[in-house]
Design an enzyme around this catalytic site. Structure first.
Site: not given
Ligand code: XMP
Length: 511
Positions: A80, A168, A170, A223-225, A228
């Site tokens: 682009c 584009h 993508e 406690g989240g991804v 952890t």
């Protein structure tokens, strides 16, 4: 970095991160760098991609970096604005286009026998989004593809591995976009497709060992991804020298503190649970203003974390679960908010733990990759699939002031809602869900008695990144059952409403 690496030069397009996502989906590692900070170590990169931009190459303020160390020396794909920039500075002509060129288009001409266009045929759908157009190709430019409205939709420069496309590749609507990226990166540039979650784990663990050595590292688990996965990676690298701290702020979901702590211990992490609920609730007493509540929680968290971190003798590092979108934001073309936030800190006044050196094992990967990495290390799928949950927890879902009784009510309501979603197979179809306790009472009737009790709102949204979101069309039967359960089982609630606002103009959280 051992992997073959691709450099994406960002000119400020909203789609730049998507280019990186598509490249990574090909199992190829890539990094985004702003056009005004081209890395010195170009030898580390096997190929370069130039992104789009909201600018016009004809404007003096537009990005005009010196590409002399790249063009003709490395395989180059210009997308682009990148394609226009390449033309403008190499003897071509870029001018405003006569027709608006936004949205779907189809290739009406595709040059035959080109490796770059292998498996791409006439009629293939592409996505256009530009107001300038390339009227004349640059010196030695050869036309590769056109659409009805855009003659120079793709070109190459003879004698070089330089390719340019006006559309584009993508975005999802360019149906053969991934094929095109593969043709360029794999066939033409010879980049190896070796970037996988397993290779990331091996490389990161080796890198962490080398970086941290025998030092001790402190990490705050939420406690989240992200936190952890960061912890498990570090644990693999340095074992018990990783000291995790999991703070209960009293604003977590029902039983979350004990359940998550147990899960962490089961994973072999060296984790200390700190129940500071009372400290948080004391500090919050009487506060109703959303920002004041957030600040109070932030302050207590820092105090509690600092006390705990100070007990870990000789800790040298603070690990964080920062992921790639945060990093890109902070080094973005226009300088992101993270840069400004940091400049406000007076280093002398920082808590002790903030003076530690920072280690961020996930700083080069996206959220979905964090999940894949977690999966490849055997982290429980339920933990990896958890909905995002805000740091201030239920405090920003209890409108107005906070009391332990309100926290209890909301925990019960939230548990019924979330468990219901899980039992109905809806949890994984929703990006984030939760309940909100409203600061109003309403009249109801239970048995023969008049009630005057709390109203709760349920919110479930679909989103990809939380920046925009839409409410989820949950089945009526599910809502009906959930509402009945809540009103019958949670003392103090006599009315349930469902939030049907999108973001924007609403936000996901109510405070
Ligand atoms: P909003 O309400 O801004 O939320 O649409 C977007 C996403 O951000 C989360 N959120 C927060 N996370 N601290 C956090 O850690 C906060 O203060 C905070 N406020 C909102 C929200 O849960 C959603 O996922």
């Amino acid at each position: 970095m051992q992997q073959h690496n691709v450099l994406i030069l960002d000119f400020g397009s909203q789609y730049t991160q998507l280019i990186a996502r598509r490249v990574r989906e090909l199992n190829i590692y890539c990094e985004i760098h702003p056009y005004n900070k081209i890395p010195q170590n170009l030898n580390d990169f096997k190929a370069v991609i130039l992104s789009g931009s909201p600018s016009s190459v004809r404007s003096e303020e537009a990005p005009h970096p010196d590409l002399s160390e790249i063009r003709g020396k490395k395989p180059l794909l210009a997308v682009c604005y990148g394609a226009q920039y390449l033309a403008h500075f190499s003897g071509g002509l870029v001018a405003p286009s006569n027709t608006r060129e936004y949205g779907r288009a189809n290739l009406s001409y595709v040059k035959e026998g080109e490796e770059f266009l292998a498996n791409i045929s006439k009629g293939s759908q592409v996505w256009m989004s530009h107001s300038d157009t390339i009227k004349e190709l640059p010196t030695n430019g050869k036309l590769l593809a056109s659409t009805n409205d855009v003659e120079n939709a793709a070109y190459k420069i003879d004698g070089e591995k330089t390719y340019a496309i006006q559309f584009h590749p993508e975005v999802y609507h360019s149906t053969d976009g991934k094929q095109l990226l593969q043709n360029f990166l794999v066939t033409i540039a010879g980049v190896a497709q070796t970037w996988t979650p397993d290779s990331f784990v091996d490389e990161t663990v080796a890198g962490l060992k080398a970086k941290v050595g025998n030092d001790k590292v402190v990490l705050g688990l939420s406690g989240g991804v992200d936190s952890t996965v960061a912890a498990v990676l570090l644990h693999k690298a340095i074992g018990s020298n990783l000291h995790c701290i999991f703070v209960n702020n009293g604003l977590l979901r029902k039983n979350e503190y004990t359940d998550v702590l147990k899960q962490y211990e089961g994973m072999g992490l060296n984790v200390k649970g700190v129940d500071a609920s009372a400290r948080f609730l004391n500090e919050l007493a009487g506060l109703s203003d959303p920002e004041a509540k957030r600040k109070a929680i932030g302050k207590v968290f820092i105090d509690v974390f600092d006390d705990e971190a100070n007990q870990i003798e000789d800790a040298k590092w603070l690990a964080q679960g920062t992921i790639y979108p945060d990093v890109i934001e902070s080094v973005s073309v226009n300088g992101g908010p993270s840069a400004t936030i940091k400049s406000h800190h007076n280093v002398g006044g920082l808590p002790d733990f903030m003076k530690l050196k920072i280690v961020e094992p996930l700083r080069m990967i996206f959220k979905d990759e964090v999940r894949r990495v977690g999966k490849s290390m055997g982290i429980d799928a339920e933990l990896l699939g958890r909905h995002p949950f805000p740091g201030p927890g239920l405090a920003i879902r209890i409108l107005g002031d906070i009391t332990s009784e309100k926290v209890r009510i909301l925990q019960e309501v939230d548990a019924i809602f979330i468990n219901g979603l899980k039992e109905s197979g809806l949890y994984n179809k929703v990006w984030q869900a939760g309940a909100i306790l409203l600061p109003v009472n309403s009249v109801g009737v239970m048995g023969d008695e008049r009630t005057y009790e709390k109203v709760v709102a349920l919110r479930a949204v679909e989103s990809t990144d939380g920046m925009t979101a839409d409410w989820v069309n949950l089945p009526y039967e599910f809502l009906q059952k959930t509402s009945n359960n809540i009103i019958n089982k949670v003392k103090g609630v006599n009315r349930v409403v469902y939030d049907i606002s999108s973001k924007p103009p609403a936000t996901i959280e109510w405070e």
